[in-house]
Design a protein around this motif. Structure first.
Motif, mmCIF file in Angstrom:
data_model
loop_
_atom_site.group_PDB
_atom_site.id
_atom_site.type_symbol
_atom_site.label_atom_id
_atom_site.label_comp_id
_atom_site.label_asym_id
_atom_site.label_seq_id
_atom_site.Cartn_x
_atom_site.Cartn_y
_atom_site.Cartn_z
ATOM 1 N N VAL A 123 -2.649 -86.093 -44.271
ATOM 2 C CA VAL A 123 -3.896 -86.498 -45.981
ATOM 3 C C VAL A 123 -5.368 -86.069 -45.987
ATOM 4 O O VAL A 123 -5.328 -84.835 -46.453
ATOM 5 C CB VAL A 123 -3.243 -88.132 -46.725
ATOM 6 C CG1 VAL A 123 -4.302 -88.232 -47.868
ATOM 7 C CG2 VAL A 123 -1.858 -87.743 -46.826
ATOM 8 N N VAL A 124 -5.337 -86.733 -44.116
ATOM 9 C CA VAL A 124 -6.992 -86.123 -43.990
ATOM 10 C C VAL A 124 -6.853 -85.203 -43.682
ATOM 11 O O VAL A 124 -8.364 -84.027 -44.209
ATOM 12 C CB VAL A 124 -6.991 -86.891 -42.337
ATOM 13 C CG1 VAL A 124 -8.268 -86.036 -42.191
ATOM 14 C CG2 VAL A 124 -6.656 -88.550 -42.052
ATOM 15 N N ILE A 125 -5.992 -83.817 -43.565
ATOM 16 C CA ILE A 125 -6.180 -82.139 -43.026
ATOM 17 C C ILE A 125 -6.112 -81.957 -44.704
ATOM 18 O O ILE A 125 -6.867 -81.200 -44.720
ATOM 19 C CB ILE A 125 -4.919 -81.349 -42.345
ATOM 20 C CG1 ILE A 125 -5.100 -82.375 -40.999
ATOM 21 C CG2 ILE A 125 -5.304 -80.341 -42.590
ATOM 22 C CD1 ILE A 125 -3.161 -82.172 -40.257
ATOM 23 N N PHE A 126 -5.128 -81.967 -45.257
ATOM 24 C CA PHE A 126 -5.328 -81.353 -46.854
ATOM 25 C C PHE A 126 -6.987 -82.014 -47.693
ATOM 26 O O PHE A 126 -7.903 -81.310 -48.095
ATOM 27 C CB PHE A 126 -4.741 -82.037 -47.711
ATOM 28 C CG PHE A 126 -4.608 -81.310 -48.825
ATOM 29 C CD1 PHE A 126 -3.630 -79.796 -49.271
ATOM 30 C CD2 PHE A 126 -4.453 -81.855 -50.033
ATOM 31 C CE1 PHE A 126 -3.829 -78.939 -50.054
ATOM 32 C CE2 PHE A 126 -4.537 -81.250 -51.359
ATOM 33 C CZ PHE A 126 -4.061 -80.349 -51.403
ATOM 34 N N ALA A 127 -7.665 -83.144 -47.442
ATOM 35 C CA ALA A 127 -8.867 -83.282 -47.815
ATOM 36 C C ALA A 127 -9.747 -83.279 -47.389
ATOM 37 O O ALA A 127 -10.561 -82.657 -48.275
ATOM 38 C CB ALA A 127 -8.849 -84.969 -47.574
ATOM 39 N N LEU A 128 -9.704 -82.986 -46.135
ATOM 40 C CA LEU A 128 -10.966 -81.477 -45.374
ATOM 41 C C LEU A 128 -10.997 -80.105 -45.804
ATOM 42 O O LEU A 128 -11.442 -79.823 -46.155
ATOM 43 C CB LEU A 128 -10.406 -81.973 -43.845
ATOM 44 C CG LEU A 128 -11.011 -83.239 -43.405
ATOM 45 C CD1 LEU A 128 -10.727 -82.882 -41.955
ATOM 46 C CD2 LEU A 128 -12.981 -83.514 -42.876
#
Length: 280
Positions: free
Chosen positions: A244-249
């Motif tokens: 989720v963090v990776i996609f948000a970034l």
């Protein structure tokens, strides 16, 4: 196709010959829900079910580790996802598991992959049609290929503790990050990797389950003390919500981001790894 598409966009595109829709819902044991049964009861028309629990490295002692490129390609071919497909992924999971499917598809060579903003919950809330049963598509060729340059091992993270070349972000909720709440698995230590910043994955979504705006996403990371000009390693409990963090970034144009796949399931189990408690 953008990396994030709306329900209206998908409704307009359904039926396109190159479009593949994927339900990548998965749950944790404590959710007490069955993703396949829920898919069979109601899914977006044309969607196939990607069983994330089956797309793992079963030889690893650490749960939920990334599979081999050969295994991944075989599973995608069986689903009817092939080279040249436009793939739209959604889920109905509290832990936003479509981001794990997105990470794997891009890592293993898919060129055109998007998430459905708001998932099937938004689709149903808008009164759009659901289908029942299972969908099957003709098998298509999916080239065996892998780029693991955005994957980090425990050894990499240990080295990074000394070099500080990459920032660590932990996507778990604050009580688990600080160690105030024990892990569900009693074999795991509490706390976090020293030096990590805490950006709970749930903080990246609006109340209706859609992704926050790019400005709000940037603000969430900056508030946690993340320097968006420096590379990042993302971690969580078992390698799921770290995506989720990776996609948000990715949504804010930042792609020098890697996944610590073993995450706390590996780090917290090893008595030799250093652990920290309390706030970052």
């Amino acid at each position: 196709m953008d990396s994030l598409v709306s329900t209206q966009w998908l409704a307009d595109e359904i039926g396109a010959s190159d479009l593949r829709i994927v339900d990548a819902t998965a749950f944790l044991p404590e959710h007490a829900r069955n993703p396949l049964l829920e898919y069979e009861a109601c899914h977006i028309p044309g969607a196939v079910f990607m069983d994330l629990a089956d797309i793992v490295d079963t030889t690893s002692p650490v749960p939920n580790m990334l599979p081999s490129a050969e295994k991944f390609a075989s599973r995608m071919q069986a689903l009817g996802l092939g080279d040249g497909s436009r793939v739209v992924i959604y889920d109905d999971s509290p832990i936003k598991t479509s981001t794990r499917a997105w990470f794997m598809l891009t890592m293993f060579g898919a060129q055109n992959v998007a998430l459905l903003d708001g998932g099937i919950a938004k689709w149903k809330a808008e009164g759009r049609r659901c289908a029942q049963g299972r969908e099957t598509l003709r098998q298509r060729h999916f080239t065996v290929w892998s780029d693991d340059s955005h994957v980090r091992t425990k050894a990499d993270v240990i080295t990074n503790l000394s070099t500080g070349s990459e920032q660590l972000i932990d996507a778990r909720g604050a009580p688990r990050f600080t160690g105030a709440v024990p892990e569900a698995n009693p074999a795991l230590a509490s706390g976090h990797i020293p030096g990590a910043r805490n950006v709970p994955y749930s903080s990246l979504f609006a109340p209706d389950g859609t992704w926050k705006t790019p400005d709000a996403i940037k603000a969430a990371f900056e508030a946690a003390g993340v320097d968006l000009s420096r590379p990042v390693i993302s971690s969580c409990g078992s390698g799921m919500t770290a995506n989720v963090v990776i996609f948000a970034l990715h949504l804010i144009g930042k792609d020098d981001v890697s996944l610590y796949d073993g995450s706390w399931s590996e780090w917290g189990l090893d008595p030799a790894t250093p652990k920290a408690t309390g706030p970052a």
